[in-house]
Design a protein around this motif. Structure first.
Motif, mmCIF file in Angstrom:
data_model
loop_
_atom_site.group_PDB
_atom_site.id
_atom_site.type_symbol
_atom_site.label_atom_id
_atom_site.label_comp_id
_atom_site.label_asym_id
_atom_site.label_seq_id
_atom_site.Cartn_x
_atom_site.Cartn_y
_atom_site.Cartn_z
ATOM 1 N N THR A 43 0.821 -1.205 0.000
ATOM 2 C CA THR A 43 0.000 0.000 0.000
ATOM 3 C C THR A 43 0.859 1.261 0.000
ATOM 4 N N TRP A 75 1.139 0.196 -4.733
ATOM 5 C CA TRP A 75 0.495 -0.925 -5.399
ATOM 6 C C TRP A 75 -1.012 -0.801 -5.183
ATOM 7 N N GLN A 76 -1.776 -1.118 -6.192
ATOM 8 C CA GLN A 76 -3.227 -0.970 -6.123
ATOM 9 C C GLN A 76 -3.876 -2.238 -5.569
ATOM 10 N N TYR A 77 -4.642 -2.091 -4.496
ATOM 11 C CA TYR A 77 -5.392 -3.230 -3.974
ATOM 12 C C TYR A 77 -6.452 -3.617 -4.998
ATOM 13 N N LYS A 78 -6.540 -4.909 -5.291
ATOM 14 C CA LYS A 78 -7.488 -5.379 -6.309
ATOM 15 C C LYS A 78 -8.651 -6.134 -5.695
ATOM 16 N N TYR A 129 -2.669 -7.440 -4.846
ATOM 17 C CA TYR A 129 -2.262 -6.099 -5.234
ATOM 18 C C TYR A 129 -1.658 -6.122 -6.632
ATOM 19 N N ARG A 184 0.704 -3.817 -9.527
ATOM 20 C CA ARG A 184 1.595 -2.700 -9.838
ATOM 21 C C ARG A 184 1.744 -2.623 -11.347
#
Length: 294
Positions: free
Chosen positions: A133, A137-140, A291, A293
């Motif tokens: 986080t 990195w994007q939480y999916k 996550y 990226r």
């Protein structure tokens, strides 16, 4: 401040990685969701699934010359997406600052550039969740890992499940369309092309006009005693008819014939499919966050 370095795998690292994988599985606060390998034998099988080798995929994190963790990438040469491995650090080094430092070093260590990296870690691994986080990195999504223990009982299969050969799969655009739509592949065929590998088996339930009512994909890795249920889809107009249960039972019976001891699967934490998995004997093992990226 500690200065770490990374070195890619050599045979001298075997015992350290083997021990760390076992610790990671036994202690969820150290755990990663994928690849969730119990030992080196399973990790080698995972890497080989990508037509790769340890020396190109897995690295050891060192504090001076002392190994303190592992990380790396699961990828097939030439593809632009990969899974990010870990990092897994020994307990005394497991904090957010060290994990972020390790992630940065691993990313810098790979000359190959990926357009998309996916990292998976257990919901109990606060250091790794926090690092993903903090580093953008994007939480999916969140998924549950489930397991079935094979007892060699033959399960009743109430619908005929037709297994397709690789040529039939490659020419069947309906299979790609179903999986693409259900699992949000965005039209990319990389995941579909994996189904043509020897490790994968594809089964269908068809109606009288050969339309696909249900689709199941499972896989066998080399040198391990478990199979993996990869995809299960039932046409929304034909649900609650026992098709999904029949396909799961087919996979259980086939895995038993292959002398497997267990079957593993991953499914979304809110996916209603977990009810049918539970009904057929699967149980939860761990919950993981995913996550991305780019």
């Amino acid at each position: 401040m500690k200065e770490f370095k990374v070195e890619y795998y050599t045979d001298k690292d075997y015992d350290f990685i083997d021990k760390l994988l076992k610790l990671s599985n036994e202690n969820h606060h150290m755990g990663i969701g994928y690849p969730r390998c119990e030992d080196m034998k399973e990790l080698i099988s995972e890497v080989e699934l990508y037509d790769n080798k340890l020396s190109e995929s897995i690295c050891v994190i060192l504090d001076e010359d002392e190994p303190i963790g592992i990380g790396g990438f699961l990828y097939t040469e030439g593809e632009n997406e990969a899974y990010f491995v870990g990092p897994i650090l020994v307990d005394e080094y497991l904090n957010k600052e060290n994990v972020m430092k390790a992630i940065k070093l691993i990313l810098e260590s790979k000359k190959y550039t990926f357009e998309k990296l996916t990292g998976v870690c257990t919901d109990k691994n606060q250091a790794l969740n926090g690092s993903y986080t903090a580093m953008g990195w994007q939480y999916k999504t969140t998924q549950r890992e489930m397991q079935y223990d094979i007892d060699n009982t033959i399960r009743e299969v109430k619908w005929q499940v037709l297994e397709l050969d690789k040529d039939e799969v490659s020419k069947n655009n309906e299979i790609f369309y179903i999986l693409d739509k259900t699992f949000d592949w965005d039209g990319a065929r990389d995941n579909f092309n994996e189904l043509l590998r020897d490790e994968y088996k594809v089964g269908c339930v068809l109606d009288n006009e050969n339309n696909i009512l249900g689709l199941v994909v499972w896989a066998y890795l080399d040198n391990v005693d478990f199979s993996r249920l990869e995809y299960l889809v039932v046409n929304e107009n034909h649900r609650k008819k026992g098709i999904g249960e029949a396909m799961i039972n087919h996979v259980i019976n086939d895995s038993s014939k292959h002398n497997m001891k267990s079957i593993y699967l991953s499914t979304g934490i809110s996916n209603e499919a977990f009810k049918i998995y539970t009904k057929t004997g699967f149980y939860d093992t761990v919950v993981s966050n995913i996550y991305v990226r780019k």
